[in-house]
Design a protein around this motif. Structure first.
Motif, PDB file in Angstrom:
ATOM      1  N   LYS A  51      -1.761  -0.519   2.463  1.00  0.00           N
ATOM      2  CA  LYS A  51      -2.435   0.469   1.641  1.00  0.00           C
ATOM      3  C   LYS A  51      -2.524  -0.064   0.215  1.00  0.00           C
ATOM      4  O   LYS A  51      -1.511  -0.472  -0.360  1.00  0.00           O
ATOM      5  CB  LYS A  51      -1.690   1.806   1.668  1.00  0.00           C
ATOM      6  CG  LYS A  51      -1.783   2.526   3.008  1.00  0.00           C
ATOM      7  CD  LYS A  51      -1.274   3.951   2.894  1.00  0.00           C
ATOM      8  CE  LYS A  51      -1.532   4.720   4.181  1.00  0.00           C
ATOM      9  NZ  LYS A  51      -1.185   6.157   4.038  1.00  0.00           N
ATOM     10  N   ASP A 134      -5.982   3.410  -0.779  1.00  0.00           N
ATOM     11  CA  ASP A 134      -5.036   4.515  -0.799  1.00  0.00           C
ATOM     12  C   ASP A 134      -5.361   5.460  -1.948  1.00  0.00           C
ATOM     13  O   ASP A 134      -5.310   6.675  -1.801  1.00  0.00           O
ATOM     14  CB  ASP A 134      -3.613   3.985  -0.944  1.00  0.00           C
ATOM     15  CG  ASP A 134      -2.589   5.099  -1.057  1.00  0.00           C
ATOM     16  OD1 ASP A 134      -2.381   5.808  -0.061  1.00  0.00           O
ATOM     17  OD2 ASP A 134      -2.022   5.285  -2.152  1.00  0.00           O
ATOM     18  N   GLU A 159      -8.594   7.459   0.302  1.00  0.00           N
ATOM     19  CA  GLU A 159      -7.705   8.565   0.628  1.00  0.00           C
ATOM     20  C   GLU A 159      -7.615   9.512  -0.559  1.00  0.00           C
ATOM     21  O   GLU A 159      -7.749  10.724  -0.415  1.00  0.00           O
ATOM     22  CB  GLU A 159      -6.317   8.048   1.009  1.00  0.00           C
ATOM     23  CG  GLU A 159      -6.259   7.378   2.378  1.00  0.00           C
ATOM     24  CD  GLU A 159      -4.830   7.154   2.835  1.00  0.00           C
ATOM     25  OE1 GLU A 159      -3.974   8.037   2.582  1.00  0.00           O
ATOM     26  OE2 GLU A 159      -4.562   6.105   3.439  1.00  0.00           O
TER      27      GLU A 159
END
Length: 327
Positions: A51, A134, A159
């Motif tokens: 990530k 991420d 994300e």
């Protein structure tokens, strides 16, 4: 010491070896060469998932569970030090050092911290084969348009997206970019924006016809946000400040929830703007026959839908703050 020919192993033993590597070892292995990366790509699903987060506000790139790469400006003494290690990021070779916390400092010419952060971030997007970042954080001090253009060129999903602010002269253009069906569809977990568009600004590519699927959306300036766009929010948490939503907008959303829509929903918070005021009876009428309670200048009531989920809705602060949450 003899070298271990890891890349010469047959497929099954290689998969077992890679599965036993810690994230740091696997990360370093992926940085060795393009050939190494290509060989390991076929084992990607068995590998640890990296990530990557990019913080333009503090100028660092983090590979979660591995290390951070800080982007700093080089000083004159560094050019005299022949012992400086160097590393290449997207064809730019720069000096690096490692501190006590095992973070890597990268040193760039004066005025190139933004470019350095972009290069370091893009380097790891490519070498690690990352299809989703991420997080990305953009502050008011950053040229947000350039950061968003960089993000587009990286061709990745997100994300977590955080836009702390931007120059007022660029706010409307940026708002048109991030408040669009295309951009919102790229964010899967948290979307936070402190961006304040001009008073008359309205989105042109966010119709409210496509569902917005993410965990949380938090808008600090949502005076442009309509009831139709609220109905498109298939989110667990929705937080709106300076909102112009009306009683009927919130009621329609709650009616849809009571009918079985929005299975992920957990929390709604609406802070209305100065020109707006909500009415509890207008919102709750037809949703439940239960008598509301009043405590600490807040009116609240709880009701259920057929699947047993229970929701409590509250209106306080003189009709200025509405909340709804699943018990």
């Amino acid at each position: 010491m003899d070298k271990f020919p890891i890349l010469s192993l047959p497929a099954v033993p290689l998969r077992q070896v890679l599965g036993g590597l810690c994230p740091i070892d696997l990360f370093e292995l992926l940085q060795c060469s393009s050939r190494t990366k290509e060989i390991l790509k076929s084992f990607e699903k068995a590998n640890k998932t990296f990530k990557v987060g990019v913080d333009f506000q503090r100028n660092w790139v983090e590979i979660k569970g591995v290390c951070k790469f800080y982007v700093k400006e080089e000083d004159n003494n560094m050019n005299k030090d022949k012992e400086n290690k160097k590393r290449t990021f997207c064809d730019r070779e720069v000096p690096i050092s490692t501190d006590e916390a095992k973070a890597t400092n990268t040193y760039w010419p004066a005025g190139e911290k933004l470019e350095g952060t972009m290069n370091v971030g893009q380097n790891f997007v490519k070498t690690l084969g990352v299809g989703q970042l991420d997080q990305i954080l953009i502050s008011a001090e950053n040229p947000a348009a350039e950061c968003l253009s960089w993000l587009e060129n990286c061709n990745v999903r997100l994300e977590n997206f955080n836009l702390v602010g931007a120059e007022p002269s660029h706010a409307d253009k940026l708002a048109t970019t991030i408040f669009s069906d295309d951009f919102l569809s790229k964010v899967s977990v948290n979307f936070t924006s402190l961006l304040e568009p001009s008073e008359g600004w309205r989105p042109i590519n966010f119709s409210g016809d496509m569902p917005v699927n993410m965990f949380k959306i938090h808008l600090h300036h949502s005076q442009w946000f309509t009831g139709k766009q609220l109905m498109a929010m298939n989110c667990s948490s929705i937080i709106l400040h300076h909102s112009a939503l009306k009683n009927e907008d919130i009621k329609k959303y709650l009616e849809a929830w009571k009918s079985g829509a929005y299975p992920k929903f957990m929390y709604l918070s609406v802070h209305v703007n100065e020109a707006n005021k909500l009415n509890f009876d207008s919102i709750v009428n037809g949703l439940t026959d239960d008598k509301p309670t009043v405590a600490d200048n807040t009116t609240s009531v709880e009701f259920k839908r057929e699947d047993g989920d229970s929701i409590e809705i509250c209106l306080g602060n003189g009709g200025k703050h509405f909340t709804a949450f699943i018990n």
